[in-house]
Design a protein around this motif. Structure first.
Motif, PDB file in Angstrom:
ATOM      1  N   GLU A   2       6.526  71.792  48.892  1.00 35.31           N
ATOM      2  CA  GLU A   2       5.787  72.966  48.447  1.00 35.31           C
ATOM      3  C   GLU A   2       5.221  72.693  47.061  1.00 35.31           C
ATOM      4  O   GLU A   2       5.959  72.327  46.146  1.00 35.31           O
ATOM      5  N   ASN A   3       3.911  72.860  46.931  1.00 36.75           N
ATOM      6  CA  ASN A   3       3.229  72.651  45.659  1.00 36.75           C
ATOM      7  C   ASN A   3       2.349  73.853  45.384  1.00 36.75           C
ATOM      8  O   ASN A   3       1.738  74.402  46.305  1.00 36.75           O
ATOM      9  N   LEU A   4       2.267  74.243  44.128  1.00 33.63           N
ATOM     10  CA  LEU A   4       1.454  75.392  43.737  1.00 33.63           C
ATOM     11  C   LEU A   4       0.527  75.046  42.596  1.00 33.63           C
ATOM     12  O   LEU A   4       0.858  74.202  41.758  1.00 33.63           O
ATOM     13  N   VAL A   5      -0.599  75.744  42.576  1.00 31.55           N
ATOM     14  CA  VAL A   5      -1.443  75.814  41.399  1.00 31.55           C
ATOM     15  C   VAL A   5      -1.531  77.286  41.064  1.00 31.55           C
ATOM     16  O   VAL A   5      -1.807  78.118  41.930  1.00 31.55           O
ATOM     17  N   VAL A   6      -1.260  77.617  39.803  1.00 36.70           N
ATOM     18  CA  VAL A   6      -1.197  79.000  39.346  1.00 36.70           C
ATOM     19  C   VAL A   6      -2.165  79.174  38.177  1.00 36.70           C
ATOM     20  O   VAL A   6      -2.254  78.301  37.313  1.00 36.70           O
ATOM     21  N   TRP A   7      -2.887  80.291  38.171  1.00 35.54           N
ATOM     22  CA  TRP A   7      -3.825  80.575  37.087  1.00 35.54           C
ATOM     23  C   TRP A   7      -3.872  82.069  36.835  1.00 35.54           C
ATOM     24  O   TRP A   7      -3.387  82.853  37.633  1.00 35.54           O
ATOM     25  N   GLN A   8      -4.505  82.453  35.700  1.00 31.39           N
ATOM     26  CA  GLN A   8      -4.499  83.870  35.344  1.00 31.39           C
ATOM     27  C   GLN A   8      -5.865  84.523  35.425  1.00 31.39           C
ATOM     28  O   GLN A   8      -6.000  85.556  36.057  1.00 31.39           O
ATOM     29  N   ASP A   9      -6.878  84.005  34.809  1.00 32.04           N
ATOM     30  CA  ASP A   9      -8.085  84.785  34.596  1.00 32.04           C
ATOM     31  C   ASP A   9      -9.134  84.700  35.695  1.00 32.04           C
ATOM     32  O   ASP A   9      -9.706  85.713  36.068  1.00 32.04           O
ATOM     33  N   SER A  10      -9.428  83.536  36.194  1.00 37.76           N
ATOM     34  CA  SER A  10     -10.533  83.394  37.141  1.00 37.76           C
ATOM     35  C   SER A  10     -10.119  83.827  38.537  1.00 37.76           C
ATOM     36  O   SER A  10      -8.941  83.917  38.858  1.00 37.76           O
ATOM     37  N   GLY A  11     -11.110  84.101  39.369  1.00 39.12           N
ATOM     38  CA  GLY A  11     -10.838  84.464  40.757  1.00 39.12           C
ATOM     39  C   GLY A  11     -10.591  83.230  41.607  1.00 39.12           C
ATOM     40  O   GLY A  11     -10.674  82.096  41.135  1.00 39.12           O
ATOM     41  N   SER A  77      -0.459  86.515  37.249  1.00 38.63           N
ATOM     42  CA  SER A  77      -1.105  85.291  37.734  1.00 38.63           C
ATOM     43  C   SER A  77      -1.390  85.388  39.224  1.00 38.63           C
ATOM     44  O   SER A  77      -0.878  86.257  39.916  1.00 38.63           O
ATOM     45  N   GLN A  78      -2.197  84.479  39.690  1.00 42.29           N
ATOM     46  CA  GLN A  78      -2.421  84.288  41.123  1.00 42.29           C
ATOM     47  C   GLN A  78      -2.324  82.794  41.382  1.00 42.29           C
ATOM     48  O   GLN A  78      -2.291  82.000  40.436  1.00 42.29           O
ATOM     49  N   GLY A  79      -2.249  82.411  42.623  1.00 40.81           N
ATOM     50  CA  GLY A  79      -2.104  80.987  42.901  1.00 40.81           C
ATOM     51  C   GLY A  79      -2.322  80.632  44.350  1.00 40.81           C
ATOM     52  O   GLY A  79      -2.557  81.504  45.196  1.00 40.81           O
ATOM     53  N   ALA A  94      -3.776  67.801  50.785  1.00 42.44           N
ATOM     54  CA  ALA A  94      -3.238  68.951  50.039  1.00 42.44           C
ATOM     55  C   ALA A  94      -3.333  68.702  48.536  1.00 42.44           C
ATOM     56  O   ALA A  94      -3.705  69.607  47.775  1.00 42.44           O
ATOM     57  N   LEU A  95      -3.008  67.499  48.085  1.00 39.62           N
ATOM     58  CA  LEU A  95      -3.106  67.178  46.657  1.00 39.62           C
ATOM     59  C   LEU A  95      -4.553  67.230  46.167  1.00 39.62           C
ATOM     60  O   LEU A  95      -4.827  67.725  45.063  1.00 39.62           O
ATOM     61  N   ILE A  96      -5.487  66.733  46.985  1.00 40.76           N
ATOM     62  CA  ILE A  96      -6.903  66.793  46.616  1.00 40.76           C
ATOM     63  C   ILE A  96      -7.352  68.248  46.500  1.00 40.76           C
ATOM     64  O   ILE A  96      -8.056  68.619  45.562  1.00 40.76           O
ATOM     65  N   PHE A  97      -6.931  69.073  47.446  1.00 41.21           N
ATOM     66  CA  PHE A  97      -7.254  70.499  47.421  1.00 41.21           C
ATOM     67  C   PHE A  97      -6.717  71.145  46.140  1.00 41.21           C
ATOM     68  O   PHE A  97      -7.435  71.868  45.434  1.00 41.21           O
ATOM     69  N   LEU A  98      -5.454  70.894  45.828  1.00 35.63           N
ATOM     70  CA  LEU A  98      -4.843  71.484  44.636  1.00 35.63           C
ATOM     71  C   LEU A  98      -5.525  71.014  43.358  1.00 35.63           C
ATOM     72  O   LEU A  98      -5.707  71.795  42.411  1.00 35.63           O
ATOM     73  N   GLN A  99      -5.913  69.751  43.320  1.00 30.93           N
ATOM     74  CA  GLN A  99      -6.613  69.245  42.137  1.00 30.93           C
ATOM     75  C   GLN A  99      -7.944  69.974  41.961  1.00 30.93           C
ATOM     76  O   GLN A  99      -8.287  70.394  40.851  1.00 30.93           O
ATOM     77  N   ALA A 100      -8.695  70.161  43.044  1.00 31.11           N
ATOM     78  CA  ALA A 100      -9.980  70.863  42.959  1.00 31.11           C
ATOM     79  C   ALA A 100      -9.778  72.304  42.489  1.00 31.11           C
ATOM     80  O   ALA A 100     -10.501  72.781  41.609  1.00 31.11           O
ATOM     81  N   ASP A 106      -8.718  76.303  35.985  1.00 26.51           N
ATOM     82  CA  ASP A 106      -7.918  75.944  34.816  1.00 26.51           C
ATOM     83  C   ASP A 106      -6.451  76.270  35.092  1.00 26.51           C
ATOM     84  O   ASP A 106      -5.736  76.816  34.260  1.00 26.51           O
ATOM     85  N   GLY A 107      -6.013  75.908  36.314  1.00 24.36           N
ATOM     86  CA  GLY A 107      -4.669  76.235  36.757  1.00 24.36           C
ATOM     87  C   GLY A 107      -3.624  75.198  36.387  1.00 24.36           C
ATOM     88  O   GLY A 107      -3.923  74.033  36.145  1.00 24.36           O
ATOM     89  N   ALA A 108      -2.393  75.656  36.368  1.00 28.13           N
ATOM     90  CA  ALA A 108      -1.235  74.800  36.109  1.00 28.13           C
ATOM     91  C   ALA A 108      -0.597  74.421  37.444  1.00 28.13           C
ATOM     92  O   ALA A 108      -0.705  75.156  38.427  1.00 28.13           O
ATOM     93  N   TYR A 109       0.086  73.290  37.463  1.00 32.65           N
ATOM     94  CA  TYR A 109       0.702  72.763  38.691  1.00 32.65           C
ATOM     95  C   TYR A 109       2.210  72.959  38.665  1.00 32.65           C
ATOM     96  O   TYR A 109       2.863  72.733  37.635  1.00 32.65           O
TER      97      TYR A 109
END
Length: 187
Positions: A2-11, A77-79, A94-100, A106-109
């Motif tokens: 399970e891997n997440l990217v989490v961010w706050q401001d952008s949609g 946050s959302q993610g 999945a890693l390529i998707f998360l990187q994009a 401007d998300g954190a991993y």
């Protein structure tokens, strides 16, 4: 995993934006552009280097209990979460998707399986190194599969198909037990 990217401001980025970012980053990957990321849950199909693949995808909206359970800090946050089950190609896409997504938001991993956390500045570079390592595994797996097919092809051309059952040899005629032979009773 399970891997997440989490961010706050952008949609949440659209699939078209994600596809464009993947192409700009030099990855030959394409996600189905008819999918609406806000409404999609479950298997996210993709093509990677012309091969059909995909992974489990979950969008976690603001105030998502799943994010808040990880850390109360994520309340606003959302993610996105990817879930993979061991296939190298699935992990790579999945890693390529998360990187994009991380680059677009401007998300954190967060790597839950290994307790890894990277801030938004370090996430794209970290994921790039993971992508490169996973690509090596995909290529190794493809090479092994090609070698296995070559061995099977060579064997079938020289030996024919392998037998389904080993041929049983006729059992040798019994000479009797040790004691009967010792006392001459089996003659």
């Amino acid at each position: 995993m399970e891997n997440l990217v989490v961010w706050q401001d952008s949609g949440m980025p659209t699939v078209s934006e994600i596809n464009a970012k993947c192409q700009d980053s030099g990855h030959s990957v394409e996600f189905d552009s008819t999918i609406e990321m806000f409404n999609h849950t479950g298997y996210l199909p993709a093509k990677l280097d012309g091969h059909e693949t995909g992974f489990e995808f979950y969008y976690l909206s603001k105030d998502s209990p799943d994010l808040i359970e990880l850390d109360p800090y994520f309340k606003d946050s959302q993610g996105v979460m990817s879930v993979t089950r061991g296939d190298f190609r699935e992990n790579l896409v999945a890693l390529i998707f998360l990187q994009a997504v991380s680059q677009l938001t401007d998300g954190a991993y967060l790597g839950l399986s290994f307790d890894i956390a990277k801030n938004s500045a370090d996430t794209p570079g970290y994921l790039q190194s993971e992508i490169e390592g996973m690509r090596v595994e995909v290529e190794r797996e493809e090479r092994k599969a090609a070698e296995r097919l070559e061995r099977q092809k060579a064997r079938s051309e020289t030996e024919g198909p392998p037998p389904l059952h080993s041929e049983q040899k006729a059992a040798p005629k019994s000479k009797g037990s040790f004691w009967s032979r010792l006392f001459g009773l089996d003659q």
